[in-house]
Scaffold this active site. Sequence first.
Site, short mmCIF file in Angstrom:
data_model
loop_
_atom_site.label_atom_id
_atom_site.label_comp_id
_atom_site.label_asym_id
_atom_site.label_seq_id
_atom_site.Cartn_x
_atom_site.Cartn_y
_atom_site.Cartn_z
N HIS A 311 0.85 -1.18 0.00
CA HIS A 311 0.00 0.00 0.00
C HIS A 311 0.89 1.23 0.00
CE1 HIS A 311 -3.18 2.81 1.14
NE2 HIS A 311 -4.01 1.89 0.68
N ASP A 369 -8.06 -5.38 0.00
CA ASP A 369 -8.55 -6.03 -1.21
C ASP A 369 -8.27 -7.52 -1.23
OD1 ASP A 369 -9.57 -3.73 -2.46
OD2 ASP A 369 -7.52 -3.07 -2.76
N1 CMC Z 1 4.19 -7.38 -5.04
C1 CMC Z 1 5.54 -7.38 -5.17
N2 CMC Z 1 6.33 -6.32 -4.97
C2 CMC Z 1 5.72 -5.18 -4.62
C3 CMC Z 1 4.33 -5.09 -4.45
C4 CMC Z 1 3.55 -6.25 -4.66
N3 CMC Z 1 2.24 -6.21 -4.50
N4 CMC Z 1 4.01 -3.81 -4.10
C5 CMC Z 1 5.16 -3.13 -4.04
N5 CMC Z 1 6.20 -3.95 -4.36
C6 CMC Z 1 7.62 -3.59 -4.35
C7 CMC Z 1 7.98 -2.74 -5.56
O1 CMC Z 1 8.44 -3.53 -6.64
C8 CMC Z 1 9.06 -1.83 -5.00
O2 CMC Z 1 10.25 -2.59 -4.97
P1 CMC Z 1 11.69 -1.84 -5.18
O3 CMC Z 1 11.79 -0.86 -4.04
O4 CMC Z 1 12.67 -2.94 -5.11
O5 CMC Z 1 11.59 -1.16 -6.51
C9 CMC Z 1 8.64 -1.62 -3.53
O6 CMC Z 1 7.83 -2.76 -3.20
C10 CMC Z 1 7.85 -0.34 -3.33
O7 CMC Z 1 6.78 -0.33 -4.28
P2 CMC Z 1 6.18 0.98 -4.94
O8 CMC Z 1 5.55 0.62 -6.23
O9 CMC Z 1 7.22 2.06 -4.94
O10 CMC Z 1 5.08 1.35 -3.87
P3 CMC Z 1 3.87 2.28 -4.13
O11 CMC Z 1 3.58 2.93 -2.83
O12 CMC Z 1 4.08 3.16 -5.30
O13 CMC Z 1 2.74 1.23 -4.55
C11 CMC Z 1 0.81 -0.11 -4.60
C12 CMC Z 1 1.65 0.88 -3.79
C13 CMC Z 1 -0.48 -0.40 -3.81
C14 CMC Z 1 0.41 0.50 -5.95
C15 CMC Z 1 1.63 -1.41 -4.80
O14 CMC Z 1 2.00 -1.98 -3.55
C16 CMC Z 1 0.88 -2.43 -5.65
O15 CMC Z 1 0.93 -2.36 -6.88
N6 CMC Z 1 0.17 -3.43 -4.99
C17 CMC Z 1 -0.64 -4.37 -5.70
C18 CMC Z 1 -1.96 -3.72 -6.08
C19 CMC Z 1 -2.88 -3.55 -4.89
O16 CMC Z 1 -3.08 -4.46 -4.10
N7 CMC Z 1 -3.46 -2.35 -4.80
C20 CMC Z 1 -4.48 -2.04 -3.77
C21 CMC Z 1 -4.07 -0.98 -2.86
S1 CMC Z 1 -5.19 -0.92 -1.45
C22 CMC Z 1 -6.66 -0.27 -2.08
C23 CMC Z 1 -6.74 1.20 -2.08
O17 CMC Z 1 -6.55 1.82 -1.02
O18 CMC Z 1 -7.00 1.72 -3.19
#
Ligand code: CMC
Length: 434
Positions: A311, A369
């Site tokens: 998240h 989710d």
């Molecule tokens: N699986 C594997 N690796 C992950 C995941 C995941 N679900 N989420 C983040 N990472 C890794 C990512 O690759 C990155 O690694 P590195 O630092 O080595 O590059 C690190 O963790 C940080 O990720 P980020 O993309 O910079 O984090 P963010 O804050 O931009 O992304 C997110 C948050 C929710 C978009 C992401 O965790 C994701 O895509 N999760 C899966 C989709 C999901 O479940 N979304 C629902 C969110 S909750 C509902 C809501 O409130 O809307």
Amino acid sequence: MENKVTPKGTAQLTVNGQTHDLPILGGSIGPDVIDIRTLYKNTGMFTYDPGFTSTASCESTITYIDGDEGTLLYRGYPIDQLAENASFIEVAYLLLHGELPTTQDLHDFDWTIRRHTMLHDQFDAFFRGFRRDAHPMAIMVGSVGALSAFYHDSTDVNDLRAREISAHRMIAKMPTIASRAYKYSIGQPFVSPRNELDYASNFLRMCFAVPAEDYVVSKTLARAMDKIFILHADHEQNASTSTVRLAGSSGANPFACIASGIASLWGPAHGGANEAALNMLAEIGSVDRIPEYISKAKDKNDPFRLMGFGHRVYKNYDPRAKVMRETCHEVLDALDVRDEPLLAVAMELEKIALEDPYFVEKKLYPNIDFYSGITLKAMGFPTEMFTVLFALARTVGWIAQWGEMIEDPSQKIGRPRQAFTGSPIRDFVPLDKR
Ligand code: CMC
């Protein structure tokens, strides 16, 4: 709304040898903010923050999240206490008005919402313009935007009473629209609302009753549905809420603004994640294939992510996920579907990911989710409906946030800046010279 951020000191920023004082402002809890409103005027520079990871776009009194602690408060009340003790309608009142309702307030608000559930008769004809195989979220975006064509007597954003009426209309009509989006996609006749039923029971009945057979709403399922609505009702300045605020900042009507929020919510990184999480569990299929998918999620060269994990804000267990996990088990027990294979995959995946150093170090916990998808599937909803239910619940939060923005004296049309990296000025080249 009166602005309440208070001065807490000054930050110094040195640009090209010149030091500029920037006010530090504080809220009631949470990080202070550096007020950069004069930055461009004084330095000729913008700040650069793609994805708004360090930018507070507004002042708000509605929802507070502490992602490190795993705290979520609506108007100061912890989400688990609200989910345990309040109804969705009570929470809707709280989000809109700032205080929990008295018995009389709750009665009046509930009565009003119950009496706005019907749709204009021509609205049903409007649905028939969609293809039967349309995604219900496509129908939601289109039909909620179209409310402004049917209810244009409540679109004056400067009129408090019109804002109230449009809020009541949207909260009340959203279950009717959402259930019609579902019924339309499966070719069943629309079921009219029954105003003697509570909000969640009415919605479940409109989704699952047919003219030939009524749907007797189980108390456990209705309570679970109500809790799911409470958990999704608001989440401060996320992508869809910021979209609603940005759309509304131009003075656009509330129905159009909420439609823009629905569009933003549709994406798999936001509201579409519960659908994506369930599809992922189905793709994994069995417990023995989990290690393969864990490796894919960790592989930098593989775009695959574990859906339902991680998240932007919570770097601790999502407090909504805790409640959702319990609700999920209650629903599975009530429906006696404990041996659901997807659940076995989900539980094992959760266990492995919570112990795996990659997920532990990056603080990637299961989010709401992850469990809501399994729960909704058990309740009988197809995956395409998951984001629709999220939109239905979040409508209350969007409206509260939109209303707060309209009443904020410091509100201006939203207009982000950019760091331009395209071509500088150049002369047009005629077609035959390219
Ligand atoms: N699986 C594997 N690796 C992950 C995941 C995941 N679900 N989420 C983040 N990472 C890794 C990512 O690759 C990155 O690694 P590195 O630092 O080595 O590059 C690190 O963790 C940080 O990720 P980020 O993309 O910079 O984090 P963010 O804050 O931009 O992304 C997110 C948050 C929710 C978009 C992401 O965790 C994701 O895509 N999760 C899966 C989709 C999901 O479940 N979304 C629902 C969110 S909750 C509902 C809501 O409130 O809307």
